[in-house]
Design a protein around this motif. Structure first.
Motif, PDB file in Angstrom:
ATOM      1  N   LEU A  39       0.821  -1.207   0.000  1.00  0.00           N
ATOM      2  CA  LEU A  39       0.000   0.000   0.000  1.00  0.00           C
ATOM      3  C   LEU A  39       0.859   1.263   0.000  1.00  0.00           C
ATOM      4  O   LEU A  39       0.497   2.258  -0.625  1.00  0.00           O
ATOM      5  CB  LEU A  39      -0.926   0.008   1.215  1.00  0.00           C
ATOM      6  N   LEU A 110       0.703   6.396   3.419  1.00  0.00           N
ATOM      7  CA  LEU A 110       0.034   5.379   4.225  1.00  0.00           C
ATOM      8  C   LEU A 110       0.055   5.801   5.688  1.00  0.00           C
ATOM      9  O   LEU A 110       1.056   6.292   6.193  1.00  0.00           O
ATOM     10  CB  LEU A 110       0.760   4.036   4.074  1.00  0.00           C
ATOM     11  N   CYS A 143      -3.743   5.922   1.895  1.00  0.00           N
ATOM     12  CA  CYS A 143      -4.638   4.989   2.583  1.00  0.00           C
ATOM     13  C   CYS A 143      -4.424   4.986   4.086  1.00  0.00           C
ATOM     14  O   CYS A 143      -3.302   5.154   4.571  1.00  0.00           O
ATOM     15  CB  CYS A 143      -4.423   3.572   2.050  1.00  0.00           C
ATOM     16  N   VAL A 145      -5.128   2.381   7.252  1.00  0.00           N
ATOM     17  CA  VAL A 145      -5.387   0.966   7.520  1.00  0.00           C
ATOM     18  C   VAL A 145      -5.586   0.753   9.014  1.00  0.00           C
ATOM     19  O   VAL A 145      -4.802   1.246   9.833  1.00  0.00           O
ATOM     20  CB  VAL A 145      -4.215   0.092   7.039  1.00  0.00           C
ATOM     21  N   LEU A 221     -12.726  10.174   4.067  1.00  0.00           N
ATOM     22  CA  LEU A 221     -12.150   8.966   3.491  1.00  0.00           C
ATOM     23  C   LEU A 221     -13.263   8.042   3.006  1.00  0.00           C
ATOM     24  O   LEU A 221     -14.411   8.140   3.440  1.00  0.00           O
ATOM     25  CB  LEU A 221     -11.295   8.229   4.533  1.00  0.00           C
ATOM     26  N   ARG A 224     -11.991   1.347   0.727  1.00  0.00           N
ATOM     27  CA  ARG A 224     -11.394   0.787  -0.474  1.00  0.00           C
ATOM     28  C   ARG A 224     -11.449  -0.735  -0.476  1.00  0.00           C
ATOM     29  O   ARG A 224     -11.773  -1.351  -1.491  1.00  0.00           O
ATOM     30  CB  ARG A 224      -9.936   1.251  -0.581  1.00  0.00           C
ATOM     31  N   VAL A 245      -9.228  -0.853   4.822  1.00  0.00           N
ATOM     32  CA  VAL A 245      -8.419   0.151   4.136  1.00  0.00           C
ATOM     33  C   VAL A 245      -9.345   1.243   3.621  1.00  0.00           C
ATOM     34  O   VAL A 245     -10.250   0.970   2.813  1.00  0.00           O
ATOM     35  CB  VAL A 245      -7.637  -0.468   2.955  1.00  0.00           C
ATOM     36  N   TRP A 246      -9.116   2.471   4.079  1.00  0.00           N
ATOM     37  CA  TRP A 246      -9.874   3.623   3.594  1.00  0.00           C
ATOM     38  C   TRP A 246      -8.925   4.511   2.802  1.00  0.00           C
ATOM     39  O   TRP A 246      -7.757   4.667   3.149  1.00  0.00           O
ATOM     40  CB  TRP A 246     -10.497   4.401   4.717  1.00  0.00           C
ATOM     41  N   GLU A 247      -9.434   5.115   1.762  1.00  0.00           N
ATOM     42  CA  GLU A 247      -8.612   5.899   0.844  1.00  0.00           C
ATOM     43  C   GLU A 247      -9.021   7.368   0.863  1.00  0.00           C
ATOM     44  O   GLU A 247     -10.212   7.691   0.940  1.00  0.00           O
ATOM     45  CB  GLU A 247      -8.753   5.329  -0.565  1.00  0.00           C
TER      46      GLU A 247
END
Length: 251
Positions: A39, A110, A143, A145, A221, A224, A245-247
């Motif tokens: 990531l 990240l 991202c 996490v 966010l 994802r 996982v958010w983007e």
């Protein structure tokens, strides 16, 4: 969250790396680091609650520049005592509010928070603040996490509110749940070599995947992907944990 509470002070820091829990097994760490390094994709990573560097050190070993935030000076001292940890930068403070200067090196690709630590933020307001703080450090397309357990409420017998999760000849542990407030407390009792009992407790707030998604949305966010483990196992109704996982959208 305050370090003065002592939940992660000298006593915990001194024995933390000697834990025999599954999260310290080399194969688990390898899968975690592989997931995170993919990531990061060559960018920088920010670990919230970096602790003694269980994940940060092997992630940095893979060439990912890592910076951490942690309020426990005792835990960070153990990280910096390690040959591969002494050069990892750490900002001392509460990871829900402490910011890292990104002007020189740019925002992070990240941000991550592992091993149920989102639940150590023991109120909803603080958990939302955690998402917002992670989001403000991320570059567009970056991202956030989180690794966290699925609340074990199905294990609670009718009319009770206690779930034991560890028993052995030298100690046991159990969680007391309040299903109205989502507050809970883990109680640990250990028997020392001389036969004395030692007890300590840690409060937390359990949180559901859908609630985390809403917190992410409030922070700008979007979800994802979500998995049942670091090896990207499917997330199902029987999963005991999730890796979400958010983007941060690219504008």
């Amino acid at each position: 969250m305050t370090d003065e509470d002592g939940y992660f002070g000298e006593a915990v820091a001194d024995r933390y790396d000697q834990s025999t829990g599954s999260e310290f097994q080399p194969d688990v760490i390898d899968r975690t680091v592989e997931f995170l390094s993919e990531l990061a994709d060559g960018g920088r990573a920010l670990e919230l609650a970096i602790g003694t560097g269980r994940i940060a050190v092997p992630l940095a070993r893979r060439g990912v520049p890592v910076h951490g935030i942690d309020m426990s000076r005792a835990m960070v001292a153990r990280l910096h005592a390690k040959p591969e940890g002494r050069d990892i930068g750490v900002s001392i403070g509460d990871f829900t509010t402490t910011t890292v200067d990104t002007e020189a090196d740019g925002p992070f690709a990240l941000a991550y928070l592992v091993f149920n630590t989102i639940m150590n933020v023991a109120d909803q307001e603080g958990q939302v603040a955690c998402f917002r703080n992670a989001a403000r450090h991320l570059a567009p397309g970056g991202c956030f996490v989180i690794e966290v357990m699925v609340p074990e409420l199905r294990k609670i017998p009718a009319g009770q509110n206690i779930v034991p999760f560890h028993t052995s000849p030298t100690g046991w542990a159990y969680t007391v749940y309040d299903t109205v407030t989502q507050d809970a407390t883990c109680h640990y009792i250990d028997i020392t070599e001389d036969g004395r009992g030692e007890a300590h407790s840690t409060p937390f707030r359990y949180v559901w995947p859908a609630e985390l998604d809403l917190m992410a949305q409030l922070a700008g966010l979007r979800l994802r992907e979500r998995w049942g483990g670091w090896a990207r196992e499917p997330f199902t109704e029987d999963s005991t944990q999730h890796i979400s996982v958010w983007e941060k959208p690219v504008e």
